[in-house]
Design an enzyme around this catalytic site. Structure first.
Site, PDB file in Angstrom:
ATOM      1  N   ARG A  28      36.434  13.065 -30.282  1.00  0.00           N
ATOM      2  CA  ARG A  28      36.052  11.774 -30.855  1.00  0.00           C
ATOM      3  C   ARG A  28      36.240  11.822 -32.366  1.00  0.00           C
ATOM      4  O   ARG A  28      35.993  12.861 -32.997  1.00  0.00           O
ATOM      5  CB  ARG A  28      34.589  11.431 -30.534  1.00  0.00           C
ATOM      6  CG  ARG A  28      34.356  10.882 -29.133  1.00  0.00           C
ATOM      7  CD  ARG A  28      35.007   9.512 -28.923  1.00  0.00           C
ATOM      8  NE  ARG A  28      34.782   8.945 -27.609  1.00  0.00           N
ATOM      9  CZ  ARG A  28      35.619   8.994 -26.571  1.00  0.00           C
ATOM     10  NH1 ARG A  28      36.780   9.626 -26.687  1.00  0.00           N
ATOM     11  NH2 ARG A  28      35.328   8.408 -25.421  1.00  0.00           N
ATOM     12  N   HIS A  48      45.054   7.675 -29.033  1.00  0.00           N
ATOM     13  CA  HIS A  48      44.005   7.813 -28.016  1.00  0.00           C
ATOM     14  C   HIS A  48      44.613   7.797 -26.608  1.00  0.00           C
ATOM     15  O   HIS A  48      44.217   7.011 -25.742  1.00  0.00           O
ATOM     16  CB  HIS A  48      42.934   6.719 -28.155  1.00  0.00           C
ATOM     17  CG  HIS A  48      41.635   7.101 -27.500  1.00  0.00           C
ATOM     18  ND1 HIS A  48      40.403   6.743 -28.000  1.00  0.00           N
ATOM     19  CD2 HIS A  48      41.381   7.821 -26.382  1.00  0.00           C
ATOM     20  CE1 HIS A  48      39.444   7.212 -27.210  1.00  0.00           C
ATOM     21  NE2 HIS A  48      40.030   7.873 -26.218  1.00  0.00           N
TER      22      HIS A  48
HETATM   23  P1  NDP Z   1      30.975  17.311 -21.452  1.00  0.00           P
HETATM   24  O1  NDP Z   1      29.687  16.607 -21.699  1.00  0.00           O
HETATM   25  O2  NDP Z   1      31.240  17.871 -20.102  1.00  0.00           O
HETATM   26  O3  NDP Z   1      31.151  18.479 -22.496  1.00  0.00           O
HETATM   27  C1  NDP Z   1      30.767  18.349 -23.830  1.00  0.00           C
HETATM   28  C2  NDP Z   1      30.723  19.721 -24.467  1.00  0.00           C
HETATM   29  O4  NDP Z   1      30.284  19.581 -25.816  1.00  0.00           O
HETATM   30  C3  NDP Z   1      29.706  20.641 -23.762  1.00  0.00           C
HETATM   31  O5  NDP Z   1      30.186  21.967 -23.764  1.00  0.00           O
HETATM   32  C4  NDP Z   1      28.476  20.513 -24.673  1.00  0.00           C
HETATM   33  O6  NDP Z   1      27.588  21.619 -24.622  1.00  0.00           O
HETATM   34  C5  NDP Z   1      29.158  20.436 -26.029  1.00  0.00           C
HETATM   35  N1  NDP Z   1      28.246  19.867 -27.017  1.00  0.00           N
HETATM   36  C6  NDP Z   1      27.660  18.650 -27.034  1.00  0.00           C
HETATM   37  N2  NDP Z   1      26.837  18.535 -28.091  1.00  0.00           N
HETATM   38  C7  NDP Z   1      26.894  19.708 -28.749  1.00  0.00           C
HETATM   39  C8  NDP Z   1      26.283  20.214 -29.912  1.00  0.00           C
HETATM   40  N3  NDP Z   1      25.437  19.466 -30.625  1.00  0.00           N
HETATM   41  N4  NDP Z   1      26.565  21.471 -30.292  1.00  0.00           N
HETATM   42  C9  NDP Z   1      27.419  22.230 -29.580  1.00  0.00           C
HETATM   43  N5  NDP Z   1      28.057  21.810 -28.445  1.00  0.00           N
HETATM   44  C10 NDP Z   1      27.787  20.565 -28.055  1.00  0.00           C
HETATM   45  O7  NDP Z   1      32.109  16.266 -21.864  1.00  0.00           O
HETATM   46  P2  NDP Z   1      33.634  16.263 -21.386  1.00  0.00           P
HETATM   47  O8  NDP Z   1      34.165  17.637 -21.481  1.00  0.00           O
HETATM   48  O9  NDP Z   1      33.766  15.531 -20.113  1.00  0.00           O
HETATM   49  O10 NDP Z   1      34.290  15.338 -22.515  1.00  0.00           O
HETATM   50  C11 NDP Z   1      34.242  15.697 -23.884  1.00  0.00           C
HETATM   51  C12 NDP Z   1      34.629  14.506 -24.723  1.00  0.00           C
HETATM   52  O11 NDP Z   1      36.026  14.259 -24.633  1.00  0.00           O
HETATM   53  C13 NDP Z   1      34.011  13.178 -24.290  1.00  0.00           C
HETATM   54  O12 NDP Z   1      32.684  13.047 -24.752  1.00  0.00           O
HETATM   55  C14 NDP Z   1      34.931  12.185 -24.943  1.00  0.00           C
HETATM   56  O13 NDP Z   1      34.436  11.898 -26.234  1.00  0.00           O
HETATM   57  C15 NDP Z   1      36.258  12.928 -25.058  1.00  0.00           C
HETATM   58  N6  NDP Z   1      37.335  12.338 -24.262  1.00  0.00           N
HETATM   59  C16 NDP Z   1      38.497  11.968 -24.885  1.00  0.00           C
HETATM   60  C17 NDP Z   1      39.543  11.435 -24.168  1.00  0.00           C
HETATM   61  C18 NDP Z   1      40.820  11.083 -24.853  1.00  0.00           C
HETATM   62  O14 NDP Z   1      41.728  10.527 -24.235  1.00  0.00           O
HETATM   63  N7  NDP Z   1      41.000  11.389 -26.127  1.00  0.00           N
HETATM   64  C19 NDP Z   1      39.458  11.209 -22.718  1.00  0.00           C
HETATM   65  C20 NDP Z   1      38.207  11.635 -22.162  1.00  0.00           C
HETATM   66  C21 NDP Z   1      37.189  12.179 -22.908  1.00  0.00           C
HETATM   67  P3  NDP Z   1      26.811  21.974 -23.273  1.00  0.00           P
HETATM   68  O15 NDP Z   1      27.878  22.500 -22.341  1.00  0.00           O
HETATM   69  O16 NDP Z   1      25.834  22.996 -23.663  1.00  0.00           O
HETATM   70  O17 NDP Z   1      26.208  20.690 -22.774  1.00  0.00           O
END
Ligand code: NDP
Length: 312
Positions: free
Chosen positions: A227, A275
């Site tokens: 993001r 995107h």
């Molecule tokens: P998940 O929720 O499965 O994974 C998010 C990861 O980020 C997890 O490992 C989580 O930790 C970590 N995280 C969140 N907050 C923190 C923090 N404060 N400190 C450290 N680590 C953190 O999401 P997805 O993998 O499904 O998707 C990730 C992102 O990809 C989406 O939120 C979206 O914004 C983006 N996206 C972009 C697309 C594009 O086309 N560009 C398409 C689809 C998604 P933990 O494992 O401990 O919860």
């Protein structure tokens, strides 16, 4: 009793999903009234939702037990204060597969130094190094959730050493995992290429800033399909200009579409993609939607529920 599922997303999505969902509900043995509008909101049990769809006021859906998002990112949904029902985000194998293609492709582009060759003038025969071998390089993932971990495994298959950082510490056979502030410093210090796959939350905003960039290896490349707000843009541009960063591939931005006068468009070390890193795929995501509704009907806990306190 027949349950009502309301599908609220742009019209073209409704046309595409309707036959798939109908077929999958039948195969699952569920007698479902699948609609894309209703005058009887109290009769709706499940909502399949894209924030770009027509339903914006969820307060009328008093008996909804699950709002299943079609999007992986939920920051827009969480800004809708009428949406107080349990919310599940989309974890779609098809989306993960597409994201892995994007990430592997751009990791390889930075690894091979492709940008310097595409920018060479005709006749300019660059005296250059052959790329180092993948196993001598480390790719770090900030965010090893559904997408990050899938992509990390795909990158590891190319021979790279792969490390990952997340809020809760993971254990994985392939990816060396870290958590916490020290873990972040560790990942930043060893990564030659850094991939951002975290959600947009108050805690992750400006994760890439002057301080974290200072902790990175000289010459690191950054790939951001996560993001836009994860990056403090002025700090990234300064890092690129100083030579600390060798390049960036950016798919997501604070303002989308990225304004025509944004410096990223013309920066020689930046590749902007609009995107398109990945998206929800019809067949695989329809199966996820139906699986969660089957679970609801069986009295089982829903999958992929959003933690509203954590913001994702
Ligand atoms: P998940 O929720 O499965 O994974 C998010 C990861 O980020 C997890 O490992 C989580 O930790 C970590 N995280 C969140 N907050 C923190 C923090 N404060 N400190 C450290 N680590 C953190 O999401 P997805 O993998 O499904 O998707 C990730 C992102 O990809 C989406 O939120 C979206 O914004 C983006 N996206 C972009 C697309 C594009 O086309 N560009 C398409 C689809 C998604 P933990 O494992 O401990 O919860």
């Amino acid at each position: 009793m027949k349950k009502t599922v309301l599908f609220t997303a742009p019209q073209e999505s409704w046309q595409a999903y309707k036959p798939y969902l109908g077929d999958l509900f039948n195969k699952a043995g569920l007698d479902i009234n699948l609609v894309n509008e209703t005058d009887e909101p109290q009769d709706v049990t499940y909502i399949v939702y894209a924030p770009s769809g027509p339903v914006q006021d969820f307060s009328v859906f008093k008996n909804v037990t699950l709002v299943q998002s079609l999007w992986a990112g939920v920051e827009t949904a969480l800004k809708n204060k009428t949406l107080t029902q349990p919310l599940a985000r989309m974890i779609d194998p098809g989306m993960s597969e597409g994201m892995a293609d994007y990430v592997v492709g751009h990791v390889m582009r930075h690894h091979l130094g492709t940008a310097s060759h595409t920018m060479a003038k005709p006749g300019e025969w660059l005296e250059h190094w052959a790329p180092p071998l993948a196993h001598t390089r480390t790719v770090g993932f900030l965010g090893v959730g559904a997408l990050g971990m899938h992509c990390a495994h795909a990158v590891a298959k190319q021979g790279f050493n792969v490390v990952g950082w997340s809020r809760s510490l993971k254990s994985d056979d392939v990816v060396t995992c870290y958590a916490g502030d020290d873990g972040l410093s560790n990942v930043l210090a060893q990564s030659d290429i850094l991939v951002l796959l975290m959600p947009d939350t108050p805690e992750t905003e400006n994760m890439i800033n002057a301080d974290t960039i200072a902790q990175m290896k000289d010459g690191v490349a950054i790939i951001n399909p996560g993001r836009g707000p994860l990056i403090e843009d002025a700090a990234l541009l300064a890092g690129l200009d100083s030579g600390k960063l060798s390049g960036a591939t950016l798919d997501v931005f604070r303002i989308e579409p990225l304004p025509a006068n944004d410096p990223y468009w013309t920066h020689p070390k930046v590749l902007v993609t609009p995107h398109i890193a990945s998206e929800t795929r019809l067949e695989t995501s329809a199966a996820v939607v139906v699986e969660n509704i089957v679970r609801g009907e069986a009295g089982l806990p829903f999958l992929h529920l959003v933690d509203r306190d954590a913001g994702y």
